[in-house]
Design an enzyme around this catalytic site. Structure first.
Site, PDB file in Angstrom:
ATOM      1  N   LYS A  11     -26.012 -18.995  64.397  1.00 13.28           N
ATOM      2  CA  LYS A  11     -26.046 -17.541  64.526  1.00 13.28           C
ATOM      3  C   LYS A  11     -25.044 -16.952  63.533  1.00 13.28           C
ATOM      4  O   LYS A  11     -23.950 -17.505  63.359  1.00 13.28           O
ATOM      5  CB  LYS A  11     -25.681 -17.161  65.965  1.00 13.28           C
ATOM      6  CG  LYS A  11     -25.792 -15.673  66.284  1.00 13.28           C
ATOM      7  CD  LYS A  11     -25.467 -15.395  67.758  1.00 13.28           C
ATOM      8  CE  LYS A  11     -25.635 -13.931  68.126  1.00 13.28           C
ATOM      9  NZ  LYS A  11     -25.346 -13.678  69.558  1.00 13.28           N
ATOM     10  N   SER A  29     -28.859 -10.948  72.066  1.00 13.00           N
ATOM     11  CA  SER A  29     -28.648 -10.737  70.655  1.00 13.00           C
ATOM     12  C   SER A  29     -28.939 -11.956  69.771  1.00 13.00           C
ATOM     13  O   SER A  29     -29.103 -11.797  68.568  1.00 13.00           O
ATOM     14  CB  SER A  29     -27.199 -10.306  70.409  1.00 13.00           C
ATOM     15  OG  SER A  29     -26.298 -11.342  70.735  1.00 13.00           O
ATOM     16  N   SER A  46     -26.993 -12.988  75.972  1.00 10.62           N
ATOM     17  CA  SER A  46     -27.501 -13.102  74.595  1.00 10.62           C
ATOM     18  C   SER A  46     -27.968 -14.487  74.156  1.00 10.62           C
ATOM     19  O   SER A  46     -28.533 -14.625  73.075  1.00 10.62           O
ATOM     20  CB  SER A  46     -26.451 -12.603  73.604  1.00 10.62           C
ATOM     21  OG  SER A  46     -26.396 -11.201  73.611  1.00 10.62           O
TER      22      SER A  46
END
Lengths: 95, 484
Positions: B76, B151, B175
């Site tokens: 990420k 997210s 997330s």
């Protein structure tokens, strides 16, 4: 809790965020809605409850007061918008 | 090759049926072929990946390879990567080349894993749909009209489409678990303090936690083994003995006590999602688990409490973006205050601005007690609910998300509706307990996630239950069409 335009302008100033005049009504509405959601917190009496700052109630770990980092100024300043002689440059603060 | 689990890939590499360089090229070519449909990567790092793959191949030749050596993964874009752009999904950090590696990145590298690139995400991890990214929305591989969740939406979309074997994510209010659920994957948020936050760009420091997004519980356990461990450089890292999260995968679950919170199956939960969960619960019952109705009476307070604590911590953490030392600086500032305000005004997106302003308001003079202190008190009540429940049951089961993936744009203009979609995931972050999401079926061809919550440090147990469920079902083996 309903905010007024002036409240949002004050909060934006405290947060050091510029908002355009056109955006302020929407932020005023959005922030008021969020604060209305948060209002639910007041339905519970929390007298005497110890606030929980850390999930496991752990306290910050201390370490010996010794130098552990090496100087990497040039390396770090590669990301800086403006530098001179190893210093960060900002708009003039003192006349 | 992209359907193989980590252990299968590991065996293939070990037998030299494929080299890490070949395997890496295979995934890089899949990214090139498919990612234009998904937008799951912000940065692809082919040169670095091939260098790391070459090192992995060398260690296979030298006989020093570890279990996951040579296996590609995606990080990420919230994890700092030395010499590689680390944007956190924001214009603010569009020009930021991280000067050091996050501990998680370092650990994956030390395990011999190969980084393919950095995945797309909601800006500063604030969002539940991946639509707040400066780099554009990510699409769900199961239906490109749908959001992948957020997210960590880029990580989830990449793994679901098989363009990365596995990925890292972070979870502040759901997330990791929510995008895993919406993309048909296994995602785990560990106990707070288990995975180092060093070099993981901070959003809400008392809630943020890194973890794996994987195709199976076994894969998640293997990456978790690499990601966890005490780190002196993270002041909230827990100093505990290392654990093998794969150790209990094979245990049967006879006698397991599963708690079903009444509050997680009531109003607000989609009926079709509820039916899918009922079938999954029956499956676990047949495997020997017993079911118990429990109560988490303060559940309805989790979203309000979160939307004080997370913004308060974010307003403080994001004050570092001032246009002075790194990140975006506006053109021709007329003075220092103008530079702060316009740099932040021009480079933060609307959701980030909203949260910073809510946090600033909640922490401002005269309001602190009414908001932040009150929220921290209620946080304890929410945490106490879980502790009481875990005196009666071993784990708690519920939905991960109230519905399957919604369409792009559907909730983008209404922050409060978007916030409420995190109702089942947020409380675990407030309490700091671990939880995971596994695929349990479909509604309208979109995946449904089942969530398991455990007490502190019960990750191995949660993964055991997830693995046993995956031995009896094949939901986790379903693949979206169009990414063959």
């Amino acid at each position: 809790m309903s905010l007024q335009k002036e409240d949002v302008e004050k909060i934006a100033h405290l947060a050091r965020i510029s908002l355009t005049e056109a955006d302020i009504p929407l932020y005023t509405q959005n922030l008021s809605n969020i604060l209305a959601l948060v209002e639910q917190m007041n339905s519970v009496d929390t007298t005497g409850i110890i606030p929980m700052a850390h999930p496991l109630d752990a306290t910050a770990r201390l370490r010996p007061d010794i130098v552990t980092e090496v100087n990497q100024r040039e390396h770090f300043q590669q990301n800086a918008p403006q530098t001179q002689a190893g210093l960060y440059l900002v708009p003039k603060v003192i006349e | 090759m992209h359907k193989k689990t980590l252990l299968e890939l590991s065996q293939t590499l070990r037998k030299r049926e494929i080299s890490s360089v070949e395997l890496t090229r295979y995934f890089l070519s899949r990214i090139e072929r498919y990612d234009s449909q998904l937008n799951s990567f912000i940065t692809i790092t082919p040169e670095l990946a091939l260098q790391q793959a070459q090192l992995a191949d060398d260690s296979y030749k030298a006989g020093t390879a570890d279990l996951l050596t040579g296996i590609p993964l995606a990080h990420k874009d919230i994890f700092c990567t030395l010499g590689v752009k680390t944007s956190c999904g924001s214009k603010m950090l569009d020009n930021f080349i991280a000067p050091y590696n996050a501990t998680v990145v370092e650990k994956c590298q030390a395990a011999g894993m190969v980084m393919l690139g950095k995945t797309n995400m909601d800006e500063f991890a604030m969002g539940s749909s991946n639509e707040t990214s400066y780099y554009g929305a990510v699409k769900n591989p199961w239906d490109t009209a749908a959001v992948p969740g957020g997210s960590s939406g880029g990580s989830a979309a990449a793994v679901a489409a098989g363009i990365a074997p596995i990925a890292t994510g972070t979870d502040t209010g759901g997330s990791i678990r929510q995008p895993a659920a919406l993309c048909g994957l296994t995602g785990l948020k560990p106990t707070y303090g288990t995975v180092s936050r060093y070099g993981m760009i901070a959003f809400a420091s008392s809630l943020d936690q890194g973890g794996p997004i994987a195709k199976t519980a076994e894969d998640a356990a293997l990456l978790l083994n690499v990601m966890t461990g005490f780190d002196q450089r993270d002041s909230t890292s827990l100093d505990r003995p290392t654990e093998d999260y794969t150790a209990h995968l094979q245990r049967d679950i006879k006698g397991l006590k599963i708690g079903l919170p009444k509050e997680y199956f009531g109003e607000g939960l989609d009926h079709e999602v509820a039916k899918v969960l009922e079938a999954a619960i029956k499956e676990l019952e047949q495997a020997g688990a017993s079911l118990h109705e429990i109560h988490l009476p303060n559940t309805h307070l989790a979203v309000p409490v979160y939307y004080i604590i997370a913004p308060a911590e974010c307003s403080s953490n994001l004050s570092r973006y001032d246009g002075v030392r790194f990140g975006y600086r506006c053109e021709n500032p007329k003075d220092l205050i103008d530079m702060y305000k316009r740099s932040r005004g021009e480079a933060f997106g609307a959701e980030v601005k909203r949260r910073i302003m809510i946090g600033t308001y909640a922490l401002s003079a005269g309001y602190y007690d009414a908001y932040y202190l009150k929220a921290q008190q209620l946080r304890r009540l929410i945490s106490n609910d879980f502790q009481q429940a875990f005196q009666q049951v071993d784990v708690i089961l519920g939905p991960t998300s109230p519905s399957v993936a919604f369409n792009l744009g559907e909730k983008a203009n209404d922050p409060v509706t978007m916030y409420l979609s995190d109702i089942y995931t947020i409380a675990t972050n407030l309490a700091g307990i671990p939880a995971l999401s596994i695929p349990a079926g479909f509604v309208n061809q979109r995946p449904v996630g089942l969530q398991l919550l455990g007490n502190y440090f019960s990750e191995a147990r949660l993964l055991n239950i997830a693995h046993q469920y995956q031995q009896r079902t094949d939901w986790h083996q379903q693949k979206p069409q169009g990414f063959a």
